[in-house]
Design a protein around this motif. Structure first.
Motif, short mmCIF file in Angstrom:
data_model
loop_
_atom_site.label_atom_id
_atom_site.label_comp_id
_atom_site.label_asym_id
_atom_site.label_seq_id
_atom_site.Cartn_x
_atom_site.Cartn_y
_atom_site.Cartn_z
N TRP A 7 43.95 112.99 58.83
CA TRP A 7 42.60 112.77 59.31
C TRP A 7 41.76 112.24 58.17
CZ3 TRP A 7 38.42 116.91 59.29
CH2 TRP A 7 37.26 116.48 59.97
N THR A 8 41.07 111.16 58.39
CA THR A 8 40.24 110.57 57.34
C THR A 8 38.77 110.95 57.49
OG1 THR A 8 39.93 108.52 58.60
CG2 THR A 8 41.80 108.61 57.05
N GLY A 9 38.40 111.56 58.62
CA GLY A 9 37.00 111.90 58.88
C GLY A 9 36.41 112.87 57.89
N ALA A 10 37.20 113.79 57.36
CA ALA A 10 36.69 114.77 56.41
C ALA A 10 36.34 114.14 55.07
CB ALA A 10 37.72 115.88 56.21
N ALA A 11 36.83 112.93 54.82
CA ALA A 11 36.59 112.25 53.54
C ALA A 11 35.29 111.46 53.55
CB ALA A 11 37.76 111.33 53.22
N GLY A 12 34.48 111.62 54.59
CA GLY A 12 33.21 110.91 54.66
C GLY A 12 33.35 109.44 55.03
N THR A 13 34.44 109.10 55.69
CA THR A 13 34.64 107.71 56.12
C THR A 13 33.70 107.40 57.28
OG1 THR A 13 36.42 108.37 57.61
CG2 THR A 13 37.05 107.67 55.38
N ARG A 14 33.65 106.14 57.63
CA ARG A 14 32.74 105.67 58.69
C ARG A 14 33.00 106.36 60.02
NH1 ARG A 14 32.54 99.44 60.36
NH2 ARG A 14 31.71 99.77 62.42
N SER A 15 34.26 106.60 60.36
CA SER A 15 34.59 107.25 61.61
C SER A 15 34.96 108.70 61.39
CB SER A 15 35.77 106.53 62.30
OG SER A 15 36.10 107.22 63.49
N GLY A 16 34.35 109.57 62.17
CA GLY A 16 34.68 110.99 62.09
C GLY A 16 35.99 111.35 62.75
N MET A 17 36.57 110.41 63.51
CA MET A 17 37.84 110.67 64.18
C MET A 17 38.89 109.62 63.84
SD MET A 17 37.62 113.55 65.56
CE MET A 17 39.01 113.67 66.64
N GLY A 18 38.90 109.19 62.60
CA GLY A 18 39.90 108.24 62.13
C GLY A 18 41.11 108.96 61.56
N PHE A 19 42.25 108.33 61.66
CA PHE A 19 43.50 108.87 61.15
C PHE A 19 44.30 107.75 60.50
CE2 PHE A 19 42.10 111.63 64.48
CZ PHE A 19 42.40 112.91 64.02
N VAL A 20 45.09 108.09 59.50
CA VAL A 20 46.00 107.14 58.87
C VAL A 20 47.40 107.73 58.93
CG1 VAL A 20 46.66 106.01 56.73
CG2 VAL A 20 44.26 106.16 57.34
#
Length: 149
Positions: A7-20
């Motif tokens: 989950w990338t959302g916790a890293a302060g990225t633009r999307s709160g529900m992004g995943f890599v």
């Protein structure tokens, strides 16, 4: 085979529900949720495909790979292959695929209709792990166009 999805959302990225997703073969695939107007913190920003879209795309890749390989092994002069997948999903959770239609467009020189029919059938019934798995919940249908190159 392995894959790590983070989950990338916790890293302060633009999307709160992004995943890599990082695959075992060393590739990266981004995914994002659909925007949620009612609860924006629970939705994505439409920056990448949805996870279920990647399932559908992977299934298309799996079956198209099979069709091309089967035709090539049959020494047919295949020059192109695409598959358009359309799907329906269940209304309630889990929103599994309930129907998938795969329309293939195969381009080649002198490729017999029967060879394309056989390649699609073999992929659908024997080789494509993804479509065989999805076939446990979805009715999968196929059609094709054969284009002379």
């Amino acid at each position: 085979m392995e894959c790590t999805v983070s989950w990338t959302g916790a890293a302060g990225t633009r999307s709160g529900m992004g995943f890599v997703a990082e695959t075992g073969s060393g590739h990266v695939l981004a995914m994002d949720g659909a925007p949620d107007a009612a609860k924006p913190d629970n939705g994505g920003q439409n920056l990448a495909p949805r996870p279920m879209e990647t399932v559908l795309a992977g299934t298309g890749g799996c079956t198209a790979y099979d069709v091309v390989l089967i035709l090539k092994r049959g020494r047919h002069d295949v020059r192109g292959c695409s598959v358009k997948l359309t799907s329906e999903r269940a209304e309630q959770d889990p929103k599994v695929f309930t129907a998938i239609h795969m329309h293939f467009t195969v381009t080649g020189r002198g490729v017999p209709v029967s060879a394309v029919e056989r390649a699609i059938q073999l992929s659908h019934e024997k080789y494509c792990s993804a479509s065989i798995m999805l076939g446990k919940t979805a009715v999968i249908t196929t059609s094709f166009d054969l284009v002379e190159a």
